[in-house]
Design an enzyme around this catalytic site. Sequence first.
Site, PDB file in Angstrom:
ATOM      1  N   ASN A   1      62.889  27.323  46.427  1.00 54.50           N
ATOM      2  CA  ASN A   1      63.065  26.657  47.723  1.00 54.50           C
ATOM      3  C   ASN A   1      61.742  26.166  48.308  1.00 54.50           C
ATOM      4  O   ASN A   1      61.731  25.195  49.062  1.00 54.50           O
ATOM      5  CB  ASN A   1      63.739  27.648  48.685  1.00 54.50           C
ATOM      6  CG  ASN A   1      63.668  27.180  50.114  1.00 54.50           C
ATOM      7  OD1 ASN A   1      64.419  26.292  50.526  1.00 54.50           O
ATOM      8  ND2 ASN A   1      62.744  27.751  50.888  1.00 54.50           N
TER       9      ASN A   1
ATOM     10  N   VAL B   1      53.536  29.433  45.032  1.00 50.88           N
ATOM     11  CA  VAL B   1      54.110  28.941  43.771  1.00 50.88           C
ATOM     12  C   VAL B   1      53.129  28.081  42.969  1.00 50.88           C
ATOM     13  O   VAL B   1      53.431  27.699  41.842  1.00 50.88           O
ATOM     14  CB  VAL B   1      55.446  28.179  43.997  1.00 50.88           C
ATOM     15  CG1 VAL B   1      56.470  29.070  44.671  1.00 50.88           C
ATOM     16  CG2 VAL B   1      55.227  26.889  44.781  1.00 50.88           C
TER      17      VAL B   1
ATOM     18  N   ILE C   1      64.833  26.823  55.688  1.00 54.54           N
ATOM     19  CA  ILE C   1      66.018  27.056  54.846  1.00 54.54           C
ATOM     20  C   ILE C   1      65.845  28.339  54.031  1.00 54.54           C
ATOM     21  O   ILE C   1      66.802  29.085  53.821  1.00 54.54           O
ATOM     22  CB  ILE C   1      66.258  25.834  53.920  1.00 54.54           C
ATOM     23  CG1 ILE C   1      66.542  24.584  54.764  1.00 54.54           C
ATOM     24  CG2 ILE C   1      67.429  26.105  52.969  1.00 54.54           C
ATOM     25  CD1 ILE C   1      66.571  23.274  53.961  1.00 54.54           C
TER      26      ILE C   1
ATOM     27  N   TYR D   1      56.456  12.699  48.240  1.00 57.59           N
ATOM     28  CA  TYR D   1      57.473  13.760  48.306  1.00 57.59           C
ATOM     29  C   TYR D   1      58.705  13.338  47.501  1.00 57.59           C
ATOM     30  O   TYR D   1      59.242  14.114  46.702  1.00 57.59           O
ATOM     31  CB  TYR D   1      57.836  13.997  49.771  1.00 57.59           C
ATOM     32  CG  TYR D   1      58.993  14.939  50.015  1.00 57.59           C
ATOM     33  CD1 TYR D   1      58.835  16.317  49.855  1.00 57.59           C
ATOM     34  CD2 TYR D   1      60.244  14.462  50.430  1.00 57.59           C
ATOM     35  CE1 TYR D   1      59.890  17.184  50.099  1.00 57.59           C
ATOM     36  CE2 TYR D   1      61.299  15.318  50.677  1.00 57.59           C
ATOM     37  CZ  TYR D   1      61.117  16.687  50.504  1.00 57.59           C
ATOM     38  OH  TYR D   1      62.168  17.542  50.741  1.00 57.59           O
TER      39      TYR D   1
ATOM     40  N   THR E   1      67.723  18.586  57.609  1.00 60.90           N
ATOM     41  CA  THR E   1      67.998  19.935  58.100  1.00 60.90           C
ATOM     42  C   THR E   1      66.939  20.269  59.141  1.00 60.90           C
ATOM     43  O   THR E   1      65.769  19.877  59.001  1.00 60.90           O
ATOM     44  CB  THR E   1      67.953  20.940  56.920  1.00 60.90           C
ATOM     45  OG1 THR E   1      68.838  20.473  55.895  1.00 60.90           O
ATOM     46  CG2 THR E   1      68.383  22.326  57.342  1.00 60.90           C
TER      47      THR E   1
HETATM   48  N1  LIG Z   1      64.368  20.213  56.137  1.00 64.89           N
HETATM   49  C1  LIG Z   1      64.925  19.218  55.469  1.00 64.89           C
HETATM   50  O1  LIG Z   1      65.446  18.258  56.058  1.00 64.89           O
HETATM   51  C2  LIG Z   1      64.991  19.253  53.959  1.00 64.89           C
HETATM   52  C3  LIG Z   1      65.746  18.241  53.336  1.00 64.89           C
HETATM   53  C4  LIG Z   1      65.794  18.226  51.950  1.00 64.89           C
HETATM   54  C5  LIG Z   1      65.157  19.203  51.219  1.00 64.89           C
HETATM   55  N2  LIG Z   1      64.445  20.176  51.858  1.00 64.89           N
HETATM   56  C6  LIG Z   1      63.777  21.163  51.028  1.00 64.89           C
HETATM   57  O2  LIG Z   1      64.094  22.467  51.441  1.00 64.89           O
HETATM   58  C7  LIG Z   1      63.032  23.351  51.082  1.00 64.89           C
HETATM   59  C8  LIG Z   1      62.692  24.203  52.291  1.00 64.89           C
HETATM   60  O3  LIG Z   1      62.179  23.342  53.300  1.00 64.89           O
HETATM   61  P1  LIG Z   1      62.364  23.612  54.860  1.00 64.89           P
HETATM   62  O4  LIG Z   1      63.087  22.475  55.428  1.00 64.89           O
HETATM   63  O5  LIG Z   1      62.846  24.975  55.094  1.00 64.89           O
HETATM   64  O6  LIG Z   1      60.837  23.420  55.319  1.00 64.89           O
HETATM   65  P2  LIG Z   1      59.768  24.361  55.980  1.00 64.89           P
HETATM   66  O7  LIG Z   1      60.310  25.017  57.189  1.00 64.89           O
HETATM   67  O8  LIG Z   1      58.566  23.485  56.100  1.00 64.89           O
HETATM   68  O9  LIG Z   1      59.525  25.520  54.887  1.00 64.89           O
HETATM   69  C9  LIG Z   1      58.816  25.280  53.723  1.00 64.89           C
HETATM   70  C10 LIG Z   1      58.624  26.615  53.054  1.00 64.89           C
HETATM   71  O10 LIG Z   1      57.942  26.401  51.813  1.00 64.89           O
HETATM   72  C11 LIG Z   1      56.821  27.263  51.788  1.00 64.89           C
HETATM   73  N3  LIG Z   1      55.750  26.750  50.936  1.00 64.89           N
HETATM   74  C12 LIG Z   1      55.052  25.600  51.036  1.00 64.89           C
HETATM   75  N4  LIG Z   1      54.123  25.534  50.068  1.00 64.89           N
HETATM   76  C13 LIG Z   1      54.250  26.673  49.334  1.00 64.89           C
HETATM   77  C14 LIG Z   1      53.582  27.201  48.210  1.00 64.89           C
HETATM   78  N5  LIG Z   1      52.558  26.563  47.612  1.00 64.89           N
HETATM   79  N6  LIG Z   1      53.964  28.403  47.730  1.00 64.89           N
HETATM   80  C15 LIG Z   1      54.979  29.085  48.306  1.00 64.89           C
HETATM   81  N7  LIG Z   1      55.624  28.653  49.395  1.00 64.89           N
HETATM   82  C16 LIG Z   1      55.269  27.459  49.891  1.00 64.89           C
HETATM   83  C17 LIG Z   1      56.394  27.392  53.230  1.00 64.89           C
HETATM   84  O11 LIG Z   1      55.529  28.505  53.393  1.00 64.89           O
HETATM   85  P3  LIG Z   1      54.368  28.534  54.526  1.00 64.89           P
HETATM   86  O12 LIG Z   1      55.013  29.028  55.796  1.00 64.89           O
HETATM   87  O13 LIG Z   1      53.362  29.483  53.972  1.00 64.89           O
HETATM   88  O14 LIG Z   1      53.838  27.147  54.670  1.00 64.89           O
HETATM   89  C18 LIG Z   1      57.748  27.559  53.888  1.00 64.89           C
HETATM   90  O15 LIG Z   1      58.203  28.869  53.737  1.00 64.89           O
HETATM   91  C19 LIG Z   1      61.884  22.473  50.593  1.00 64.89           C
HETATM   92  O16 LIG Z   1      61.845  22.446  49.180  1.00 64.89           O
HETATM   93  C20 LIG Z   1      62.265  21.105  51.117  1.00 64.89           C
HETATM   94  O17 LIG Z   1      61.707  20.055  50.345  1.00 64.89           O
HETATM   95  C21 LIG Z   1      64.346  20.216  53.221  1.00 64.89           C
END
Ligand SMILES: NC(=O)c1ccc[n+]([C@@H]2O[C@H](COP(=O)([O-])OP(=O)(O)OC[C@H]3O[C@@H](n4cnc5c(N)ncnc54)[C@H](OP(=O)(O)O)[C@@H]3O)[C@@H](O)[C@H]2O)c1
Length: 236
Positions: free
Chosen positions: A77, A55, A17, A139, A172
């Site tokens: 994010n 972060v 995202i 989580y 997502t």
């Molecule tokens: N996908 C879903 O269904 C969903 C639903 C509800 C909420 N969300 C929320 O949306 C947000 C983005 O998630 P996503 O679905 O895009 O998942 P994702 O593809 O797993 O991406 C997660 C992102 O967060 C980064 N990250 C993790 N730990 C970090 C840290 N300590 N410092 C900085 N960056 C860090 C990751 O970087 P690296 O590549 O370095 O690991 C990656 O860029 C999250 O907050 C998640 O909880 C997602």
Amino acid sequence: MTIADKTILVTGANRGIGQALVTEALRRGAKRVYAGTRRPLTHPDGRVTPLVLDVTDAAQIRAAADRVGSLDILVNNAGIALYDDLSDRAALERHLAVNLFGTYGVTQAFLPMLTRSRGVIVNNLSLMALAPVPLTPAYSISKAAAFNLTQSLRALLADRGVRVHAVLTGPTDTEMTRGLDIPKASPPSVARAIFDAVDAGEEDIFPDPLSASMAGSWRDSAAKALERQNAALVAA
Ligand SMILES: NC(=O)c1ccc[n+]([C@@H]2O[C@H](COP(=O)([O-])OP(=O)(O)OC[C@H]3O[C@@H](n4cnc5c(N)ncnc54)[C@H](OP(=O)(O)O)[C@@H]3O)[C@@H](O)[C@H]2O)c1
């Protein structure tokens, strides 16, 4: 608030995202997009400035804030989601470190800039902030805490002209939900919906079909009414 000509920072910007939010901000004419990532990033668009930003790393947060200088929109994010069963305290601490304290730390560091710009904070949370999925309880707890943080910041920062949005995202299609055989929204559609809602001034954002089905009942809920009633205590 529209995205055009604004300066925006997205954490976790290298995939999922976060990456879609960077692309969408550029498409909407953002002046500068700071892409916070744990590993160095290159981007073909000259308006993107990569920032190494774990972060959970206070020194990296400070260095990022020193580099940015001025900011209109902060999108918290970055997040992690791991399966657990609450038997391991360390799993809960890891989720809180990124999803709660990461959001808190980055927000505090950029708050002076956001106050100067009368800017916007967007916290990408989860529907699990409202109701846990017990397959990912740590989580869910971290997202519930980050939602509560968002609500308090909203009340506390209102008189400084800083708007604080909660994004109650549903499933997502990213790495985070790989292996889950359920209907999922595409990251670009979620990014569009988030910025549309920021433009429209919707404080709680439901950016995908599943979450959107709950938006009306949330806005009319007892919990939302209580949030508003409690927020009035700050002004009083
Ligand atoms: N996908 C879903 O269904 C969903 C639903 C509800 C909420 N969300 C929320 O949306 C947000 C983005 O998630 P996503 O679905 O895009 O998942 P994702 O593809 O797993 O991406 C997660 C992102 O967060 C980064 N990250 C993790 N730990 C970090 C840290 N300590 N410092 C900085 N960056 C860090 C990751 O970087 P690296 O590549 O370095 O690991 C990656 O860029 C999250 O907050 C998640 O909880 C997602």
